[in-house]
Design a protein around this motif. Structure first.
Motif, PDB file in Angstrom:
ATOM      1  N   ILE A 192      -3.011 -81.873  -0.995  1.00 51.41           N
ATOM      2  CA  ILE A 192      -2.452 -83.067  -1.639  1.00 51.41           C
ATOM      3  C   ILE A 192      -3.389 -84.260  -1.472  1.00 51.41           C
ATOM      4  CG2 ILE A 192      -0.558 -84.739  -1.546  1.00 51.41           C
ATOM      5  CD1 ILE A 192       1.310 -82.433  -0.836  1.00 51.41           C
ATOM      6  N   SER A 193      -3.957 -84.412  -0.289  1.00 52.25           N
ATOM      7  CA  SER A 193      -4.852 -85.544  -0.023  1.00 52.25           C
ATOM      8  C   SER A 193      -6.124 -85.464  -0.865  1.00 52.25           C
ATOM      9  CB  SER A 193      -5.218 -85.588   1.457  1.00 52.25           C
ATOM     10  OG  SER A 193      -4.088 -85.841   2.247  1.00 52.25           O
ATOM     11  N   SER A 194      -6.649 -84.268  -1.048  1.00 54.08           N
ATOM     12  CA  SER A 194      -7.905 -84.122  -1.786  1.00 54.08           C
ATOM     13  C   SER A 194      -7.709 -84.137  -3.302  1.00 54.08           C
ATOM     14  CB  SER A 194      -8.610 -82.830  -1.361  1.00 54.08           C
ATOM     15  OG  SER A 194      -7.777 -81.705  -1.597  1.00 54.08           O
ATOM     16  N   HIS A 195      -6.485 -83.978  -3.769  1.00 54.78           N
ATOM     17  CA  HIS A 195      -6.214 -83.988  -5.210  1.00 54.78           C
ATOM     18  C   HIS A 195      -5.164 -85.039  -5.575  1.00 54.78           C
ATOM     19  CE1 HIS A 195      -7.760 -79.904  -4.377  1.00 54.78           C
ATOM     20  NE2 HIS A 195      -8.248 -79.941  -5.612  1.00 54.78           N
ATOM     21  N   GLN A 196      -5.076 -86.079  -4.785  1.00 56.66           N
ATOM     22  CA  GLN A 196      -3.957 -87.001  -4.982  1.00 56.66           C
ATOM     23  C   GLN A 196      -4.024 -87.761  -6.296  1.00 56.66           C
ATOM     24  OE1 GLN A 196      -4.038 -90.727  -2.468  1.00 56.66           O
ATOM     25  NE2 GLN A 196      -5.322 -89.420  -1.190  1.00 56.66           N
ATOM     26  N   ARG A 197      -5.217 -88.014  -6.831  1.00 56.05           N
ATOM     27  CA  ARG A 197      -5.298 -88.721  -8.117  1.00 56.05           C
ATOM     28  C   ARG A 197      -4.698 -87.881  -9.243  1.00 56.05           C
ATOM     29  NH1 ARG A 197      -8.283 -93.253  -8.827  1.00 56.05           N
ATOM     30  NH2 ARG A 197      -9.484 -94.008  -7.034  1.00 56.05           N
ATOM     31  N   VAL A 198      -5.098 -86.626  -9.297  1.00 56.99           N
ATOM     32  CA  VAL A 198      -4.569 -85.741 -10.338  1.00 56.99           C
ATOM     33  C   VAL A 198      -3.068 -85.546 -10.166  1.00 56.99           C
ATOM     34  CG1 VAL A 198      -4.645 -83.401 -11.260  1.00 56.99           C
ATOM     35  CG2 VAL A 198      -6.769 -84.554 -10.631  1.00 56.99           C
ATOM     36  N   LEU A 199      -2.652 -85.322  -8.932  1.00 59.13           N
ATOM     37  CA  LEU A 199      -1.244 -85.075  -8.666  1.00 59.13           C
ATOM     38  C   LEU A 199      -0.395 -86.308  -8.964  1.00 59.13           C
ATOM     39  CD1 LEU A 199      -1.509 -83.048  -5.329  1.00 59.13           C
ATOM     40  CD2 LEU A 199      -0.990 -82.161  -7.607  1.00 59.13           C
ATOM     41  N   THR A 200      -0.915 -87.498  -8.610  1.00 57.67           N
ATOM     42  CA  THR A 200      -0.152 -88.735  -8.771  1.00 57.67           C
ATOM     43  C   THR A 200      -0.096 -89.209 -10.215  1.00 57.67           C
ATOM     44  OG1 THR A 200      -0.628 -89.453  -6.512  1.00 57.67           O
ATOM     45  CG2 THR A 200      -0.008 -91.164  -8.094  1.00 57.67           C
ATOM     46  N   ILE A 253      -1.149 -87.473 -13.120  1.00 60.79           N
ATOM     47  CA  ILE A 253      -1.000 -86.489 -14.200  1.00 60.79           C
ATOM     48  C   ILE A 253       0.195 -85.570 -13.946  1.00 60.79           C
ATOM     49  CG2 ILE A 253      -2.070 -84.557 -15.418  1.00 60.79           C
ATOM     50  CD1 ILE A 253      -4.776 -85.833 -14.929  1.00 60.79           C
ATOM     51  N   VAL A 254       0.173 -84.857 -12.815  1.00 56.68           N
ATOM     52  CA  VAL A 254       1.210 -83.865 -12.552  1.00 56.68           C
ATOM     53  C   VAL A 254       2.573 -84.527 -12.342  1.00 56.68           C
ATOM     54  CG1 VAL A 254       1.945 -81.984 -11.048  1.00 56.68           C
ATOM     55  CG2 VAL A 254      -0.482 -82.264 -11.584  1.00 56.68           C
ATOM     56  N   ALA A 255       2.618 -85.545 -11.471  1.00 54.59           N
ATOM     57  CA  ALA A 255       3.895 -86.198 -11.174  1.00 54.59           C
ATOM     58  C   ALA A 255       4.532 -86.826 -12.420  1.00 54.59           C
ATOM     59  CB  ALA A 255       3.726 -87.243 -10.072  1.00 54.59           C
ATOM     60  N   PRO A 256       3.782 -87.578 -13.253  1.00 48.27           N
ATOM     61  CA  PRO A 256       4.405 -88.131 -14.471  1.00 48.27           C
ATOM     62  C   PRO A 256       4.923 -87.054 -15.422  1.00 48.27           C
ATOM     63  CG  PRO A 256       2.390 -89.318 -13.979  1.00 48.27           C
ATOM     64  CD  PRO A 256       2.432 -88.139 -13.052  1.00 48.27           C
ATOM     65  N   ILE A 257       4.182 -85.936 -15.555  1.00 46.36           N
ATOM     66  CA  ILE A 257       4.658 -84.858 -16.429  1.00 46.36           C
ATOM     67  C   ILE A 257       5.974 -84.291 -15.906  1.00 46.36           C
ATOM     68  CG2 ILE A 257       4.165 -82.504 -17.206  1.00 46.36           C
ATOM     69  CD1 ILE A 257       1.220 -83.285 -17.379  1.00 46.36           C
ATOM     70  N   VAL A 269       9.775 -83.069  -6.104  1.00 47.27           N
ATOM     71  CA  VAL A 269       8.411 -82.537  -6.033  1.00 47.27           C
ATOM     72  C   VAL A 269       7.400 -83.622  -6.387  1.00 47.27           C
ATOM     73  CG1 VAL A 269       6.806 -80.864  -7.031  1.00 47.27           C
ATOM     74  CG2 VAL A 269       9.140 -80.172  -6.467  1.00 47.27           C
ATOM     75  N   SER A 270       7.729 -84.457  -7.379  1.00 49.75           N
ATOM     76  CA  SER A 270       6.825 -85.549  -7.764  1.00 49.75           C
ATOM     77  C   SER A 270       6.586 -86.496  -6.604  1.00 49.75           C
ATOM     78  CB  SER A 270       7.410 -86.318  -8.952  1.00 49.75           C
ATOM     79  OG  SER A 270       7.554 -85.485 -10.078  1.00 49.75           O
ATOM     80  N   ILE A 271       7.647 -86.855  -5.904  1.00 49.07           N
ATOM     81  CA  ILE A 271       7.501 -87.745  -4.745  1.00 49.07           C
ATOM     82  C   ILE A 271       6.693 -87.063  -3.651  1.00 49.07           C
ATOM     83  CG2 ILE A 271       8.761 -88.943  -2.917  1.00 49.07           C
ATOM     84  CD1 ILE A 271      11.082 -89.242  -4.923  1.00 49.07           C
ATOM     85  N   PHE A 272       6.954 -85.799  -3.434  1.00 46.06           N
ATOM     86  CA  PHE A 272       6.283 -85.062  -2.365  1.00 46.06           C
ATOM     87  C   PHE A 272       4.776 -84.978  -2.587  1.00 46.06           C
ATOM     88  CE2 PHE A 272       4.818 -81.112  -0.381  1.00 46.06           C
ATOM     89  CZ  PHE A 272       5.244 -81.318   0.922  1.00 46.06           C
TER      90      PHE A 272
END
Length: 473
Positions: free
Chosen positions: A249-257, A259-263, A326-329
C-alpha cells in the motif's frame, strides 16, 4: 518507504464512526419528516428531487449506519488481539486480550442501553410521546411507545429490558434493535480469533474470506448487515498488521488513492443508491433493478450480487459499504481525512448519539413540528354501517417548523451525547472495570487470593505449593 504495522493510522476508525452517527441522524430525520426521499421520485412519472438522485440519496435512504457499525465492531474487536499476535508473537497474550474483551463487551452495551430505555420509560409515563402518537408520520407513530397506565407501563419496561436482548424488540427505543446482533457479532469475532490465532497467515485470511462469502450467499435476514460486515472488519484488521500488505500500500499509494479508491467508491455508490422501494419510478433505478435483482426479466430474483431471496436494498448497501471500507483501507489520504479531530470527537460520542437521538426526536423534535399537547385531537369513531372511520392525524405546522426542529434536535442530540459520555458512559465504564478487576487476575501477576481460589495451592512462608502442571517438573 516500508510501512510498519505499529505505525499504522487507525484513527480513521473513530472518524468513520463519527460520520456514521451523522448518517444515522440524517436517515431518521428523513423517515420522520420526508419519507419520500427513500424513493427515486415522489410519484411515478414525476422528475426526482435533487436528494433523490443516485449518490446524493445515500445519506438519507438509510441501511448503511448499522452495517458500518458492524464493520467497525469486527475491525476493533480483532485489532488488539492480532496486534499482540503479530508484533509480539505472543498468542497467549492475544487470547487473554480476547477473553477480557469478551467479558467487557456485554456490560458496555447492556448497561448504557438499559439506562436509555429507563429514560424513555419515564418520559412515556409523563405523556411526552402524546404528539408522536398522534402525528401523521407513520414511522414516528410506530417508534413511539403507546400510552399505558403506570402499572402496565412498568410491566412493559421489564419485558422490554429482556426482549431487547432476546428478539431485538425495544418498545421504548426501537433503534436499539441492533444491540443484540452487534453483541452476538462481537462474539463471532472472538470465536474466529480464538480458532485461528495459531494458523499460518494465508489460512487465516482464507477463513475470513470464506466467512464473507458464506454470509453473502446466505439469504437469511440481515446476513449482509452483520455477518459479512463483521467478517470484513476482521479481515482488514488482519491485513492492517501484515507488513507485506502495508508495504504494498505504501509503495503504490498514489495509484490506490487516486485511481483504485475513486473507482470503488463510484461503483459501490451507484449500486448502494438502489432505492428502498418503488424502483420502477425512475429509469436509473429500474435499470439497476433489472441488472442486479431481475436479470432474466421473469420477476424471479437472482443474480451473482443479489441471490434469489436476498434483501435487495440491504444487499446493495452492503456492497457500497464494502467498497468504501476497502477504499479507506488502501488510501492513506482518506485515512488522514477521517482522522480530523472533529470527526474523532464525533466518533467518540457516536454510541451516545445512537442511544439518545431517537428519544429526543420523538419528543422535542416532534413538539416543534406538531405541538406539545397533541391537540386538537379526536379519536376516529365508526361509520353508520359500523365500519371504522379513517383516523385523522395531526399535520405539521409548516416547513419552517420542520427546519427549526431539525436544527434544535441535532444540537440537543450532541449536547446530550456529550453529557452522556461524561457522566453515564463514564459510570458504566467504571462499573465494568470494577467487575473485570474482580473476575480476572491482576495484569502483572496473580494475587494470593486468585491462586488459592483456583485450587492451585496456598502461599505461606515457605513458598507456594506447585500448580498441577508444574508437579514433577
Amino acid at each position: 518507504m516500508s510501512a510498519r504495522p505499529n505505525q499504522r493510522n487507525i484513527k480513521w476508525v473513530e472518524g468513520l464512526r463519527g460520520i456514521t452517527s451523522i448518517l444515522v441522524i440524517c436517515t431518521h430525520v428523513t423517515r420522520a419528516f420526508d419519507f419520500a426521499l427513500f424513493w427515486p421520485a415522489d410519484e411515478i412519472h414525476k422528475p426526482p428531487r435533487l436528494l433523490q438522485l443516485p449518490y446524493l440519496r445515500i445519506p438519507y435512504q438509510g441501511r448503511i449506519g448499522v452495517p458500518i457499525f458492524a464493520f467497525l465492531t469486527g475491525f476493533v474487536c480483532a485489532y488488539k488481539p492480532l496486534k499482540l499476535a503479530y508484533q509480539h508473537g505472543n498468542a497467549p497474550a492475544s487470547l487473554k486480550a480476547v477473553a477480557r474483551s469478551a467479558f467487557r463487551r456485554p456490560p458496555r452495551l447492556i448497561l448504557p442501553a438499559m439506562i436509555a430505555t429507563l429514560i424513555s420509560f419515564v418520559l412515556s409515563c409523563l405523556g411526552a410521546y402524546k404528539a408522536a402518537n398522534r402525528c401523521d408520520s407513520f414511522w414516528v407513530r410506530f417508534d413511539a411507545p403507546a400510552p399505558l397506565p403506570f402499572r402496565e407501563n412498568l410491566k412493559r419496561l421489564f419485558s422490554t429490558s429482556l426482549t431487547t436482548w432476546t428478539n431485538t424488540e425495544n418498545i421504548y427505543d426501537r433503534h436499539q434493535w441492533a444491540m443484540r446482533p452487534l453483541l452476538i457479532g462481537a462474539f463471532q469475532v472472538y470465536i474466529v480469533l480464538a480458532a485461528t490465532i495459531g494458523m499460518r497467515f494465508k489460512y487465516r485470511i482464507l477463513v475470513h474470506v470464506l466467512l464473507i462469502l458464506y454470509w453473502l450467499i446466505n439469504v437469511n435476514p440481515m446476513t449482509e448487515t452483520f455477518g459479512a460486515m463483521l467478517a470484513l472488519g476482521t479481515l482488514l484488521a488482519e491485513l492492517a498488521q501484515h507488513r507485506p500488505t502495508q508495504n504494498f500500500i505504501s509503495s503504490h499509494q498514489r495509484v490506490l488513492t487516486f485511481i483504485v479508491a475513486p473507482i470503488l467508491l463510484l461503483v459501490g455508490g451507484y449500486i448502494g443508491s438502489y432505492p428502498h422501494e418503488h424502483e420502477d419510478w425512475a429509469s436509473w433505478s429500474l435499470s439497476l433493478h433489472r441488472f442486479l435483482v431481475n436479470p432474466d426479466g421473469d420477476e424471479i430474483r437472482g443474480s451473482f450480487l443479489v441471490p434469489k431471496g436476498a434483501d435487495a436494498p440491504r444487499r446493495t448497501s452492503a456492497y457500497f459499504i464494502m467498497c468504501t471500507a476497502v477504499s479507506i483501507f488502501i488510501s492513506p489520504l482518506l485515512q488522514k481525512l477521517l482522522s480530523h479531530r472533529l470527526l474523532i470527537w464525533l466518533g467518540h460520542h457516536s454510541f451516545a448519539v445512537y442511544l439518545v437521538h431517537g428519544t429526543i426526536l420523538r419528543t422535542v423534535g416532534i413538539w416543534i413540528v406538531y405541538g406539545i399537547t397533541g391537540e386538537p385531537w379526536q379519536e376516529a369513531g365508526k361509520n353508520e354501517d359500523g365500519s371504522k372511520k379513517e383516523q385523522e392525524w395531526l399535520h405539521p405546522k409548516s416547513r419552517s417548523h420542520k427546519m427549526a426542529a431539525i436544527l434544535v434536535f441535532t444540537i440537543l442530540t450532541y449536547i446530550a451525547a456529550w453529557a452522556w459520555m461524561k457522566y453515564v458512559d463514564a459510570a458504566c465504564a467504571r462499573a465494568t472495570q470494577w467487575l473485570e478487576s474482580r473476575v480476572f487476575d491482576e495484569e502483572d501477576g496473580e494475587s494470593k487470593d486468585d491462586i488459592a481460589e483456583k485450587g492451585y495451592g496456598h502461599i505461606n512462608g515457605n513458598g507456594r505449593l506447585p500448580r498441577p502442571h508444574e508437579a514433577g517438573s
